[in-house]
Each structure stands twice: as structure tokens, then as C-alpha cells.
Design an enzyme around this catalytic site. Structure first.
Site, PDB file in Angstrom:
ATOM      1  N   THR A 196       0.855  -1.182   0.000  1.00 29.74           N
ATOM      2  CA  THR A 196       0.000   0.000   0.000  1.00 29.74           C
ATOM      3  C   THR A 196       0.891   1.233   0.000  1.00 29.74           C
ATOM      4  O   THR A 196       2.003   1.211   0.522  1.00 29.74           O
ATOM      5  CB  THR A 196      -0.923   0.029   1.227  1.00 29.74           C
ATOM      6  OG1 THR A 196      -0.121   0.002   2.407  1.00 29.74           O
ATOM      7  CG2 THR A 196      -1.871  -1.158   1.232  1.00 29.74           C
ATOM      8  N   PHE A 197       0.406   2.297  -0.588  1.00 29.88           N
ATOM      9  CA  PHE A 197       1.154   3.532  -0.656  1.00 29.88           C
ATOM     10  C   PHE A 197       0.311   4.642  -0.041  1.00 29.88           C
ATOM     11  O   PHE A 197      -0.819   4.876  -0.453  1.00 29.88           O
ATOM     12  CB  PHE A 197       1.491   3.872  -2.113  1.00 29.88           C
ATOM     13  CG  PHE A 197       2.327   2.797  -2.759  1.00 29.88           C
ATOM     14  CD1 PHE A 197       3.702   2.813  -2.627  1.00 29.88           C
ATOM     15  CD2 PHE A 197       1.737   1.771  -3.467  1.00 29.88           C
ATOM     16  CE1 PHE A 197       4.478   1.822  -3.203  1.00 29.88           C
ATOM     17  CE2 PHE A 197       2.504   0.774  -4.048  1.00 29.88           C
ATOM     18  CZ  PHE A 197       3.880   0.803  -3.914  1.00 29.88           C
ATOM     19  N   ASP A 198       0.866   5.303   0.963  1.00 32.27           N
ATOM     20  CA  ASP A 198       0.146   6.353   1.662  1.00 32.27           C
ATOM     21  C   ASP A 198       0.820   7.686   1.360  1.00 32.27           C
ATOM     22  O   ASP A 198       2.008   7.857   1.625  1.00 32.27           O
ATOM     23  CB  ASP A 198       0.161   6.075   3.161  1.00 32.27           C
ATOM     24  CG  ASP A 198      -0.681   7.058   3.946  1.00 32.27           C
ATOM     25  OD1 ASP A 198      -1.392   7.872   3.313  1.00 32.27           O
ATOM     26  OD2 ASP A 198      -0.636   7.019   5.177  1.00 32.27           O
ATOM     27  N   ASP A 199       0.055   8.620   0.809  1.00 35.40           N
ATOM     28  CA  ASP A 199       0.586   9.943   0.500  1.00 35.40           C
ATOM     29  C   ASP A 199       0.471  10.890   1.684  1.00 35.40           C
ATOM     30  O   ASP A 199       0.752  12.064   1.563  1.00 35.40           O
ATOM     31  CB  ASP A 199      -0.158  10.545  -0.693  1.00 35.40           C
ATOM     32  CG  ASP A 199       0.133   9.785  -1.974  1.00 35.40           C
ATOM     33  OD1 ASP A 199       1.195   9.160  -2.047  1.00 35.40           O
ATOM     34  OD2 ASP A 199      -0.700   9.817  -2.885  1.00 35.40           O
ATOM     35  N   GLY A 200       0.008  10.397   2.817  1.00 36.72           N
ATOM     36  CA  GLY A 200      -0.156  11.240   3.988  1.00 36.72           C
ATOM     37  C   GLY A 200      -1.593  11.713   4.112  1.00 36.72           C
ATOM     38  O   GLY A 200      -2.473  11.304   3.362  1.00 36.72           O
TER      39      GLY A 200
END
EC number: 3.5.1.-
Length: 40
Positions: free
Chosen positions: A26-30
């Protein structure tokens, strides 16, 4: 390098012998700036 090339290399590294993936990345951009109160 294209985004899809990146995903292809990740899949090949984390694929089982039969080709199924057992790891989910998963990729979290904030936090969303529209839903985050400003610092005071």
C-alpha cells in the site's frame, strides 16, 4: 521508467512459484490537506 514498469518488477519479486501474489503493498501519500486542520 513508467509506473506500470515499477509495479511489474514488484510483482515479480513477491510472486510465489505459481505466480500468485501473497504480499500486498500500500502507498500512503499522507493526510488529505482538505480534511486536516491547519497548524496554529
Amino acid at each position: 521508467m513508467k509506473h506500470s514498469d515499477n509495479l511489474r518488477s514488484v510483482r515479480s519479486e513477491y510472486a510465489d512459484a505459481d505466480g500468485s501474489r501473497c504480499v500486498y503493498l500500500t502507498f500512503d501519500d499522507g493526510p488529505n490537506p482538505l480534511c486536516t486542520p491547519p497548524d496554529i
